[in-house]
Design an enzyme around this catalytic site. Structure first.
Site, mmCIF file in Angstrom:
data_model
loop_
_atom_site.group_PDB
_atom_site.id
_atom_site.type_symbol
_atom_site.label_atom_id
_atom_site.label_comp_id
_atom_site.label_asym_id
_atom_site.label_seq_id
_atom_site.Cartn_x
_atom_site.Cartn_y
_atom_site.Cartn_z
ATOM 1 N N LYS A 228 94.883 28.617 52.050
ATOM 2 C CA LYS A 228 95.843 28.699 51.317
ATOM 3 C C LYS A 228 95.767 28.089 49.712
ATOM 4 C CE LYS A 228 99.345 28.963 54.848
ATOM 5 N NZ LYS A 228 100.380 28.453 56.018
ATOM 6 N N ARG A 262 95.474 26.684 62.667
ATOM 7 C CA ARG A 262 95.360 28.152 62.725
ATOM 8 C C ARG A 262 94.508 28.240 61.618
ATOM 9 N NH1 ARG A 262 98.140 31.577 59.305
ATOM 10 N NH2 ARG A 262 98.918 33.681 60.187
HETATM 11 C C1 8Y4 Z 1 95.016 33.413 52.321
HETATM 12 C C2 8Y4 Z 1 95.344 34.154 53.494
HETATM 13 C C3 8Y4 Z 1 95.823 32.557 51.820
HETATM 14 C C4 8Y4 Z 1 96.563 34.090 54.188
HETATM 15 C C5 8Y4 Z 1 96.941 32.272 52.314
HETATM 16 C C6 8Y4 Z 1 97.489 32.867 53.517
HETATM 17 C C7 8Y4 Z 1 101.385 30.027 58.946
HETATM 18 C C8 8Y4 Z 1 102.169 30.710 59.918
HETATM 19 C C9 8Y4 Z 1 101.120 31.929 58.217
HETATM 20 C C10 8Y4 Z 1 101.450 28.504 58.994
HETATM 21 C C11 8Y4 Z 1 102.510 29.088 61.345
HETATM 22 C C12 8Y4 Z 1 98.896 32.559 55.431
HETATM 23 C C13 8Y4 Z 1 102.205 33.205 59.949
HETATM 24 C C14 8Y4 Z 1 100.322 32.610 55.482
HETATM 25 N N1 8Y4 Z 1 101.113 30.583 57.910
HETATM 26 N N2 8Y4 Z 1 102.324 30.402 61.009
HETATM 27 N N3 8Y4 Z 1 101.662 32.056 59.440
HETATM 28 N N4 8Y4 Z 1 102.139 28.074 60.379
HETATM 29 N N5 8Y4 Z 1 102.848 28.701 62.462
HETATM 30 N N6 8Y4 Z 1 98.739 32.631 54.095
HETATM 31 O O1 8Y4 Z 1 101.221 27.795 58.409
HETATM 32 O O2 8Y4 Z 1 98.222 32.505 56.295
HETATM 33 S S1 8Y4 Z 1 100.797 33.281 57.119
#
Ligand code: 8Y4
Length: 284
Positions: A228, A262
């Protein structure tokens, strides 16, 4: 051995997860931009291949997401989301020993995914869509309630808190209360501070440092920081160079009490988590 850690079971439909050890949730995107269109069979095949890899690396949960929450992402119809997510849930459940998590806010997907054998509802909107509380309650799946300020489309436009911890806790307490009122079992709830969802870098860092204070009902915490922008912005790294920063945060998350991490990077994250757990175990 004396002082064996007591099992703490998370009910996940017909399955259950022992949260006395930290679990790794592997991220599986089934959005069209994640596999440049090769047709439905190839997409399912690619999803199974990637999942098999993450399970071999030690993931115990796979989080299947069919709707991008990135600001500016195209909204996905319920029909499209059902079509992307449910066949993958069904196929994973049939082939592997895994708790399948559905990254969804749609009640229709929650119900159909539960029928297909999913074990967990991971809703970044914390069951705020009309019908979502009732749908989740109709299943007997675990539910992760995540904090977000605003909506995916606008959440990163000037996030503001008068009192960050108080506001995150008030939101999560309200959603826990709504879930319990809808008939969802307290034992089935996970909570998540929602890193990157309506937070500046400074707010993400403070929330992370103060994670033990995020504690409605003392429910287990799920933490997602993999790749992130809080890592990118702290270290000035593009998305493909954020692994080391992510491992530092995974280790800290375990130290600060996270039960599920995660991640995109299962093998490395599991090593960081297990090493951290070994040191924590040596304290007692
Ligand atoms: C690169 C790839 C950089 C992806 C950022 C991202 C969370 C979540 C997401 C979390 C829970 C993400 C579905 C955002 N983040 N579910 N989901 N908690 N429970 N961004 O922090 O991965 S999606």
């Amino acid at each position: 051995m004396a002082n064996a850690v007591r099992a703490r079971w998370l009910p996940c439909g017909s399955q259950r997860l022992d949260l006395s050890n930290t679990h790794i949730m592997g991220i599986l995107n089934v959005t069209p931009d994640s596999f440049s269109d090769g047709g439905r069979f190839n997409q399912l095949d690619a999803a199974l291949y990637r999942s098999e890899q993450m399970l071999a690396e030690g993931a115990t949960l796979i989080d299947v997401g069919g709707e991008s929450t990135r600001p500016g992402a195209e909204p996905v119809s319920v029909a499209e989301e059902l079509d992307r997510v449910v066949p993958v849930v069904e196929a994973l459940q049939a082939r592997f020993e895994v708790v399948v998590s559905m990254d969804t806010s749609s009640p229709e997907v929650m119900l159909a995914g539960a029928q297909a054998g999913a074990g967990l509802i991971n809703d970044v909107r914390a069951l705020r869509r009309p019908g979502a509380l009732a749908a989740a309650a109709e299943t007997d799946l675990a539910v992760c309630l995540m904090h977000m300020q605003g909506e995916p489309g606008n959440m990163q436009v000037n996030p503001h808190y008068d009192d960050l911890l108080a506001e995150v806790n008030a939101f999560l307490t309200e959603r826990v209360t709504a879930a319990l009122a809808a008939g969802i079992s307290e034992d089935a709830l996970l909570i998540d501070p929602g890193f990157g969802f309506g937070k500046t870098l400074e707010q993400n860092l403070e929330l992370f440092a103060r994670m033990p204070e995020v504690a409605p009902l003392q429910r287990p915490l799920l933490v997602g920081v993999s790749r992130k922008s809080m890592i990118g912005n702290t270290l000035q790294r593009p998305v493909e160079q954020r692994l080391a920063g992510g491992l530092a945060l995974a280790s800290l998350a375990v130290t600060l009490g996270a039960g599920i991490v995660r991640t995109h990077d299962v093998a490395a994250t599991l090593d960081a988590v297990r090493m951290t757990e070994a040191v924590i175990a040596a304290r007692s």
